[in-house]
Design a protein around this motif. Sequence first.
Motif, mmCIF file in Angstrom:
data_model
loop_
_atom_site.group_PDB
_atom_site.id
_atom_site.type_symbol
_atom_site.label_atom_id
_atom_site.label_comp_id
_atom_site.label_asym_id
_atom_site.label_seq_id
_atom_site.Cartn_x
_atom_site.Cartn_y
_atom_site.Cartn_z
ATOM 1 N N GLN A 3 0.834 -1.185 0.000
ATOM 2 C CA GLN A 3 0.000 0.000 0.000
ATOM 3 C C GLN A 3 0.875 1.244 0.000
ATOM 4 O OE1 GLN A 3 -2.346 0.571 3.564
ATOM 5 N NE2 GLN A 3 -0.766 -0.327 4.868
ATOM 6 N N LEU A 4 0.296 2.356 -0.434
ATOM 7 C CA LEU A 4 0.986 3.627 -0.468
ATOM 8 C C LEU A 4 0.257 4.611 0.428
ATOM 9 C CD1 LEU A 4 1.609 3.979 -4.322
ATOM 10 C CD2 LEU A 4 3.160 3.060 -2.601
ATOM 11 N N VAL A 5 1.006 5.326 1.236
ATOM 12 C CA VAL A 5 0.441 6.309 2.146
ATOM 13 C C VAL A 5 1.084 7.661 1.876
ATOM 14 C CG1 VAL A 5 0.046 6.977 4.528
ATOM 15 C CG2 VAL A 5 -0.005 4.567 3.895
ATOM 16 N N GLU A 6 0.257 8.655 1.559
ATOM 17 C CA GLU A 6 0.729 9.993 1.229
ATOM 18 C C GLU A 6 0.601 10.919 2.430
ATOM 19 O OE1 GLU A 6 -0.941 9.700 -3.356
ATOM 20 O OE2 GLU A 6 -2.234 10.171 -1.648
ATOM 21 N N TYR A 93 -3.387 15.400 -5.220
ATOM 22 C CA TYR A 93 -2.172 14.766 -5.705
ATOM 23 C C TYR A 93 -2.152 13.301 -5.294
ATOM 24 C CZ TYR A 93 -0.180 19.195 -7.185
ATOM 25 O OH TYR A 93 0.058 20.385 -7.845
ATOM 26 N N TYR A 94 -1.863 12.451 -6.250
ATOM 27 C CA TYR A 94 -1.822 11.019 -6.033
ATOM 28 C C TYR A 94 -0.439 10.473 -6.357
ATOM 29 C CZ TYR A 94 -6.943 11.403 -6.472
ATOM 30 O OH TYR A 94 -8.265 11.750 -6.326
ATOM 31 N N CYS A 95 0.028 9.554 -5.549
ATOM 32 C CA CYS A 95 1.244 8.848 -5.910
ATOM 33 C C CYS A 95 0.891 7.470 -6.434
ATOM 34 C CB CYS A 95 2.223 8.756 -4.731
ATOM 35 S SG CYS A 95 1.668 7.742 -3.351
ATOM 36 N N LYS A 96 1.765 6.959 -7.257
ATOM 37 C CA LYS A 96 1.601 5.628 -7.818
ATOM 38 C C LYS A 96 2.969 4.975 -7.877
ATOM 39 C CE LYS A 96 1.321 4.719 -12.224
ATOM 40 N NZ LYS A 96 0.881 4.664 -13.654
ATOM 41 N N ALA A 97 2.980 3.680 -7.737
ATOM 42 C CA ALA A 97 4.228 2.946 -7.826
ATOM 43 C C ALA A 97 4.011 1.631 -8.538
ATOM 44 C CB ALA A 97 4.812 2.693 -6.436
ATOM 45 N N ASP A 98 4.997 1.261 -9.332
ATOM 46 C CA ASP A 98 5.015 -0.057 -9.951
ATOM 47 C C ASP A 98 5.751 -0.976 -8.991
ATOM 48 O OD1 ASP A 98 5.754 1.493 -13.141
ATOM 49 O OD2 ASP A 98 3.821 1.132 -12.170
ATOM 50 N N ILE A 99 5.043 -1.968 -8.476
ATOM 51 C CA ILE A 99 5.580 -2.796 -7.399
ATOM 52 C C ILE A 99 5.472 -4.278 -7.722
ATOM 53 C CG2 ILE A 99 5.332 -3.460 -4.964
ATOM 54 C CD1 ILE A 99 4.257 -0.686 -4.400
ATOM 55 N N TYR A 100 6.540 -4.986 -7.439
ATOM 56 C CA TYR A 100 6.519 -6.433 -7.441
ATOM 57 C C TYR A 100 6.554 -6.834 -5.971
ATOM 58 C CZ TYR A 100 7.365 -11.151 -9.301
ATOM 59 O OH TYR A 100 7.258 -12.480 -9.666
ATOM 60 N N PRO A 101 5.414 -7.168 -5.386
ATOM 61 C CA PRO A 101 5.364 -7.453 -3.952
ATOM 62 C C PRO A 101 5.903 -8.839 -3.618
ATOM 63 C CG PRO A 101 3.207 -7.783 -4.907
ATOM 64 C CD PRO A 101 4.085 -7.243 -6.009
ATOM 65 N N THR A 102 6.239 -9.032 -2.361
ATOM 66 C CA THR A 102 6.656 -10.358 -1.920
ATOM 67 C C THR A 102 5.471 -11.311 -1.901
ATOM 68 O OG1 THR A 102 6.349 -9.694 0.396
ATOM 69 C CG2 THR A 102 8.559 -9.454 -0.551
ATOM 70 N N VAL A 103 4.292 -10.752 -1.664
ATOM 71 C CA VAL A 103 3.052 -11.521 -1.693
ATOM 72 C C VAL A 103 2.090 -10.818 -2.639
ATOM 73 C CG1 VAL A 103 1.092 -12.390 -0.395
ATOM 74 C CG2 VAL A 103 3.362 -12.356 0.657
ATOM 75 N N TYR A 109 0.194 0.371 -7.968
ATOM 76 C CA TYR A 109 -0.441 0.639 -6.688
ATOM 77 C C TYR A 109 -0.584 2.139 -6.515
ATOM 78 C CZ TYR A 109 0.313 -4.263 -5.563
ATOM 79 O OH TYR A 109 0.289 -5.638 -5.574
ATOM 80 N N TRP A 110 -1.743 2.565 -6.049
ATOM 81 C CA TRP A 110 -2.077 3.983 -5.905
ATOM 82 C C TRP A 110 -2.252 4.383 -4.459
ATOM 83 C CZ3 TRP A 110 -2.697 7.598 -9.857
ATOM 84 C CH2 TRP A 110 -2.689 7.092 -11.161
ATOM 85 N N GLY A 111 -1.863 5.610 -4.157
ATOM 86 C CA GLY A 111 -2.182 6.194 -2.879
ATOM 87 C C GLY A 111 -3.595 6.735 -2.889
ATOM 88 N N GLN A 112 -4.050 7.199 -1.740
ATOM 89 C CA GLN A 112 -5.428 7.664 -1.614
ATOM 90 C C GLN A 112 -5.624 9.097 -2.081
ATOM 91 O OE1 GLN A 112 -3.255 7.541 0.861
ATOM 92 N NE2 GLN A 112 -3.369 9.630 1.672
ATOM 93 N N GLY A 113 -4.548 9.817 -2.268
ATOM 94 C CA GLY A 113 -4.616 11.205 -2.684
ATOM 95 C C GLY A 113 -4.518 12.157 -1.510
ATOM 96 N N THR A 114 -3.913 13.296 -1.750
ATOM 97 C CA THR A 114 -3.817 14.334 -0.732
ATOM 98 C C THR A 114 -4.078 15.690 -1.378
ATOM 99 O OG1 THR A 114 -2.420 15.273 1.033
ATOM 100 C CG2 THR A 114 -1.303 14.605 -0.994
ATOM 101 N N GLN A 115 -4.867 16.512 -0.711
ATOM 102 C CA GLN A 115 -5.281 17.798 -1.269
ATOM 103 C C GLN A 115 -4.197 18.847 -1.096
ATOM 104 O OE1 GLN A 115 -8.387 18.761 -2.817
ATOM 105 N NE2 GLN A 115 -7.140 20.583 -3.292
ATOM 106 N N VAL A 116 -3.905 19.546 -2.171
ATOM 107 C CA VAL A 116 -3.025 20.710 -2.140
ATOM 108 C C VAL A 116 -3.824 21.904 -2.632
ATOM 109 C CG1 VAL A 116 -0.981 21.824 -3.107
ATOM 110 C CG2 VAL A 116 -0.907 19.412 -2.452
ATOM 111 N N THR A 117 -3.903 22.928 -1.809
ATOM 112 C CA THR A 117 -4.650 24.123 -2.161
ATOM 113 C C THR A 117 -3.732 25.332 -2.111
ATOM 114 O OG1 THR A 117 -6.696 23.203 -1.247
ATOM 115 C CG2 THR A 117 -6.623 25.580 -1.603
ATOM 116 N N VAL A 118 -3.636 26.043 -3.216
ATOM 117 C CA VAL A 118 -2.798 27.232 -3.311
ATOM 118 C C VAL A 118 -3.710 28.436 -3.488
ATOM 119 C CG1 VAL A 118 -0.903 28.370 -4.490
ATOM 120 C CG2 VAL A 118 -0.991 25.865 -4.384
ATOM 121 N N SER A 119 -3.742 29.295 -2.498
ATOM 122 C CA SER A 119 -4.609 30.465 -2.553
ATOM 123 C C SER A 119 -4.108 31.534 -1.605
ATOM 124 C CB SER A 119 -6.052 30.091 -2.202
ATOM 125 O OG SER A 119 -6.155 29.686 -0.852
#
Length: 120
Positions: A3-6, A93-103, A109-119
């Motif tokens: 899993q990916l955590v942002e 913003y979402y992160c993604k990774a190409d992963i060969y897992p042990t299991v 694999y995708w992260g859940q996303g995190t909000q970036v607000t510029v204002s």
Amino acid sequence: QAQLVESGGGSVQPGGSLRLSCAASGSIGRVYRMYWYRQAPEKERELVASIGSAGSTIYADSVKGRFTISRDNAKNTVYLQMNSVQPEDTAVYYCKADIYPTVGRYGEYWGQGTQVTVSS
């Protein structure tokens, strides 16, 4: 399972800086290329930057010179340093990774996303 955590999202003023982090955890075998995407309201998801396992980088034209992608292979973590941010950078913003897992199986694999607000 892998899993990916942002982290690192939030609000920032124009011209400011922000650093996003995304760590892969779980049944991690090998992490290949890692990516940052973003999706603004009513827009398509776009690739912001990516970095290979050996450090090769690719950037979208809109962020070249302002954003820097990096990774720490020992921590299975990818970062996005965002400098000189502008309102147009506002997105989830979402992160993604190409992963060969042990299991499990190789895949994206995708992260859940995190909000970036510029204002102001």
